[in-house]
Design a protein around this motif. Structure first.
Motif, short mmCIF file in Angstrom:
data_model
loop_
_atom_site.label_atom_id
_atom_site.label_comp_id
_atom_site.label_asym_id
_atom_site.label_seq_id
_atom_site.Cartn_x
_atom_site.Cartn_y
_atom_site.Cartn_z
N GLY A 12 0.79 -1.24 0.00
CA GLY A 12 0.00 0.00 0.00
C GLY A 12 0.81 1.28 0.00
N GLU A 13 2.15 1.18 -0.01
CA GLU A 13 2.94 2.43 -0.02
C GLU A 13 3.10 2.90 -1.46
OE1 GLU A 13 3.70 5.50 0.67
OE2 GLU A 13 4.07 4.65 2.68
N VAL A 74 10.94 6.22 1.38
CA VAL A 74 9.81 6.76 2.13
C VAL A 74 9.74 6.02 3.47
CG1 VAL A 74 7.32 7.14 2.19
CG2 VAL A 74 8.56 7.33 0.02
N ARG A 75 9.54 4.70 3.41
CA ARG A 75 9.39 3.90 4.64
C ARG A 75 10.68 3.16 4.96
NH1 ARG A 75 3.84 2.84 4.81
NH2 ARG A 75 4.17 1.60 6.68
N GLY A 76 10.75 2.63 6.18
CA GLY A 76 11.92 1.90 6.63
C GLY A 76 12.24 0.74 5.69
N PRO A 77 13.54 0.45 5.51
CA PRO A 77 13.93 -0.62 4.58
C PRO A 77 13.63 -2.01 5.14
CG PRO A 77 15.85 0.29 5.69
CD PRO A 77 14.68 1.12 6.14
N LEU A 78 13.42 -2.96 4.25
CA LEU A 78 13.23 -4.35 4.64
C LEU A 78 14.62 -4.97 4.85
CD1 LEU A 78 10.48 -5.30 2.01
CD2 LEU A 78 10.20 -4.48 4.36
N PRO A 79 14.69 -6.11 5.55
CA PRO A 79 16.01 -6.71 5.84
C PRO A 79 16.86 -6.91 4.58
CG PRO A 79 14.31 -7.83 7.10
CD PRO A 79 13.60 -6.84 6.23
N MET A 313 -13.34 4.73 9.57
CA MET A 313 -12.26 4.57 8.59
C MET A 313 -10.92 4.54 9.31
SD MET A 313 -13.58 7.25 5.75
CE MET A 313 -14.49 6.55 4.40
N GLY A 314 -10.19 3.45 9.09
CA GLY A 314 -8.92 3.28 9.81
C GLY A 314 -7.70 3.24 8.90
N TYR A 315 -7.74 4.05 7.84
CA TYR A 315 -6.58 4.06 6.94
C TYR A 315 -5.32 4.41 7.74
CZ TYR A 315 -10.03 4.41 3.20
OH TYR A 315 -11.09 4.19 2.36
N THR A 316 -4.24 3.64 7.54
CA THR A 316 -3.01 3.97 8.27
C THR A 316 -2.07 4.82 7.43
OG1 THR A 316 -2.02 1.92 7.53
CG2 THR A 316 -3.06 1.89 9.70
N ASN A 317 -2.38 4.93 6.16
CA ASN A 317 -1.48 5.71 5.31
C ASN A 317 -2.29 6.68 4.45
OD1 ASN A 317 0.53 6.74 3.72
ND2 ASN A 317 1.14 4.78 2.80
#
Ligand code: NAD
Length: 376
Positions: A12-13, A74-79, A313-317
């Motif tokens: 969703g990002e 934008v968001r934190g990197p994955l491993p 509505m609970g959109y987190t982004n």
């Protein structure tokens, strides 16, 4: 020096950390810019746009990261992304430092100097890097539009030959950057707007936007602001008094938008289940605190659900639902940060750890987590 912009991999990002405009500016700093193919798709920036702006387009994450000195996300990197970063690289992203401690530990172990954009201090010199403000502003706007689109009635008063329609009543809980924009947007749509916050400074801001302020104003309220302008957790007594006042008010509201947060803590519960039950069927709640547990216990993160006839509505982004504009602002925030840490004459990295902004946003350095709020 090579700067890499990665494609976001989290569900969703849709945002991206650089636009064609900022690629040009980054090149102006003497940096070589490489963008992972498809990185801008969700924000309507094509690979061709990046190429025209002077970037190289890398076919995959590994080649984008190979030998990169600065990485923007934008968001934190994955491993797997962290594992492909070189030792000594600088990363700037929204690292959710309180919620994602594991990411910080991995970045430190990889020898990456990571900067959490959420921690950019809120001083005037850093305003152009303030990602929380740039994203929250558009989130507040979008929350009102989402609510209005779902609400089965109109927002303004309408006088027609067939009769008059009453204006919608909109209540904004939490008047930070998102809340202020939500008030302004709901007012522009013609609603009757009220708002609440625990910080005394907000009363005048709410009233200056033409909304009514609703709060228990006692001694605790008068001191409920930290030196950095954030809310303090309120006592159980205050919360109970405030809840009684809000319970009466909420019954008469059509749309409630909650944005109340305290950095590093679970969001306070402001709309109880009983309050939801007291609302008219067809009412709408938008919970902008959904990612931090929600201001309403009935909120389901990432879902729109109906409870007791009320849509929640609970959109987190929410910023991701306006990815073109939020990316454009976020990318400019990041460019301003990069301009601070790169020597404009030589194009080399010039990290000054004595600088209040560098120190304030610095999460990891030389293999360790260094930010005071996360150490130990
Ligand atoms: P935030 O996202 O941390 O929180 C949103 C709002 O919720 C805040 O106004 C907070 O007071 C409120 N809140 C917390 N608990 C509450 C409760 N129990 N009941 C009701 N409301 C509650 O806030 P933000 O948008 O990041 O803004 C925080 C502060 O930072 C504000 O004072 C803002 O003006 C300031 N700010 C400064 C700068 C700058 O100087 N560069 C930039 C942006 C914001």
């Amino acid at each position: 020096m090579k700067l890499a912009v990665l494609k976001e991999r989290r569900d969703g990002e849709t945002r991206v950390a650089a636009t064609a405009e900022t690629v040009k500016k980054l090149k102006g700093l003497g940096l070589e810019v490489t963008v992972e193919s498809g990185a801008g798709a969700g924000a309507r920036v094509s690979d061709a746009d990046y190429l025209t702006a002077g970037a190289t387009v890398a076919p995959d994450m590994a080649s984008a990261l190979s030998d990169a000195d600065i990485v923007l996300k934008v968001r934190g990197p994955l491993p797997e992304e962290i594992a492909a970063m070189k030792k000594g690289a600088v990363l700037a992203a929204l690292l959710a430092p309180y919620a994602e401690k594991e990411t910080a530990a991995k970045l430190a172990a990889q020898g990456v100097s990571a900067f959490a954009m959420e921690f950019i201090p809120r001083i005037s010199r850093a305003q152009a890097m303030d990602v929380l403000s740039s994203q929250a502003n558009l989130a507040g706007y979008k929350a009102v539009l989402d609510a209005a689109a779902t609400f089965g009635r109109a927002m303004p008063m309408m006088m027609t030959a067939a009769g008059t329609i009453a204006p919608a009543r909109v209540f904004i809980m939490g008047v930070g950057v998102a809340g202020l924009q939500a008030i302004a947007t709901a007012r522009r749509l013609g609603a009757i707007v009220s708002a609440t916050d625990v910080r005394p400074a907000t009363k005048e801001q709410v009233e200056s936007l033409g909304a009514t302020f609703v709060a228990v104003i006692d001694d605790e309220f008068k001191q409920a602001e930290t030196a950095s302008g954030y809310a303090k957790p309120m006592s159980a007594e205050y919360q109970a008094k405030q809840a009684t006042l809000v319970a009466e008010h909420i019954k008469k509201q059509d749309i409630v938008i909650t944005t109340a947060l305290i950095p590093g803590r679970k969001a306070p519960v402001l709309v109880t289940e009983d309050m939801v039950k007291s609302m008219k069927p067809g009412s709408v709640i938008v919970d902008l605190a959904a990612e931090q547990g929600g201001n309403c216990p009935l909120t389901r993160a990432n879902e729109v659900c109906e409870q007791q006839g009320v849509t929640i509505m609970g959109y987190t982004n929410l910023p991701g639902r306006l990815a073109v504009d939020t990316s454009s602002l976020y990318a400019r925030n990041l460019f301003n940060f990069v301009a601070l840490i790169v020597d404009k004459k030589t194009g080399a990295l010039a990290l000054n750890w004595d600088d209040e902004i560098v120190k304030g946003a610095g999460l990891t350095r030389d293999g360790e987590i260094v930010h005071p709020s996360l150490k130990g």
